[in-house]
Enzyme design. Sequence first.
Site, PDB file in Angstrom:
ATOM      1  N   ASN A 145      38.861   6.501   0.299  1.00  0.00           N
ATOM      2  CA  ASN A 145      39.398   6.211   1.625  1.00  0.00           C
ATOM      3  C   ASN A 145      40.912   6.008   1.547  1.00  0.00           C
ATOM      4  OD1 ASN A 145      39.483   5.533   4.412  1.00  0.00           O
ATOM      5  ND2 ASN A 145      37.431   4.668   4.263  1.00  0.00           N
ATOM      6  N   HIS A 153      52.454  -3.385 -19.345  1.00  0.00           N
ATOM      7  CA  HIS A 153      53.684  -3.546 -20.121  1.00  0.00           C
ATOM      8  C   HIS A 153      53.542  -4.727 -21.081  1.00  0.00           C
ATOM      9  CE1 HIS A 153      55.479  -0.789 -17.278  1.00  0.00           C
ATOM     10  NE2 HIS A 153      55.076  -1.571 -16.290  1.00  0.00           N
ATOM     11  N   GLY A 195      36.910  -2.494  -0.370  1.00  0.00           N
ATOM     12  CA  GLY A 195      38.312  -2.450   0.041  1.00  0.00           C
ATOM     13  C   GLY A 195      39.184  -3.475  -0.657  1.00  0.00           C
ATOM     14  N   ALA A 234      34.719  -6.333  -1.949  1.00  0.00           N
ATOM     15  CA  ALA A 234      36.084  -6.208  -1.432  1.00  0.00           C
ATOM     16  C   ALA A 234      36.968  -7.327  -1.980  1.00  0.00           C
ATOM     17  CB  ALA A 234      36.061  -6.257   0.088  1.00  0.00           C
ATOM     18  N   ARG A 279      24.610 -10.615  -9.175  1.00  0.00           N
ATOM     19  CA  ARG A 279      23.177 -10.328  -9.155  1.00  0.00           C
ATOM     20  C   ARG A 279      22.930  -8.902  -9.633  1.00  0.00           C
ATOM     21  NH1 ARG A 279      21.638  -7.220  -4.646  1.00  0.00           N
ATOM     22  NH2 ARG A 279      23.058  -7.285  -2.887  1.00  0.00           N
TER      23      ARG A 279
END
Length: 194
Positions: free
Chosen positions: A83, A113, A150, A168, A191
């Site tokens: 997305n 880094h 997301g 998310a 779970r």
Amino acid sequence: MTEREKMLAGELYDCGDDELIKQWHKAKDLIREYNNCISSDMNTKNRILDNLLGGKGKNLWITAPFFVDYGNNIYFGNNCEVNMNCTFLDDNKITIGNNALIAPNVQIYTAFHPTNAKDRFGKTKEDGSFEFCKTKTAPVVIGDNVWIGGGAIIMPGVTIGDNVVIGAGSVVTKNIASNKVAYGNPCRVVRENT
């Protein structure tokens, strides 16, 4: 050993190397073209992805905008969807299996880094400037049938098994075994995914 070979081997490398900078600019030009492409122009979008990515299976859908470092270190299986507004820093390989769903604003990092500033920047030049910061990498592997929610961040060196859901906003710092639901910062298994 070239700087690209060092990069893919996970050794300390110079990202200011001419070959790497050339590949980086090529990817930025291709991704700019992709992000500005007419949304319904699938032929152009597929042509760009064929030139950008290391490999892709059938039915890849990436919603613009999409951001990469090199592009050619990213490999998708079949039936994957990415997305909008995702960033893949593919300084090492990012391998994504079949049937992956990657939600908006997901970030996948393979680069990191040194924590010591002297190792990161090297010696300061006489004019006060310094070279590109030194970088190391570790690959990211995402299995089949994975859904990444997301805003999740996948850190360098992480492997996510098959049939996993990442919640998310999670920050995934360690491997997640197959058939799990995991979320949080840091991401933890909560779970089984049956």
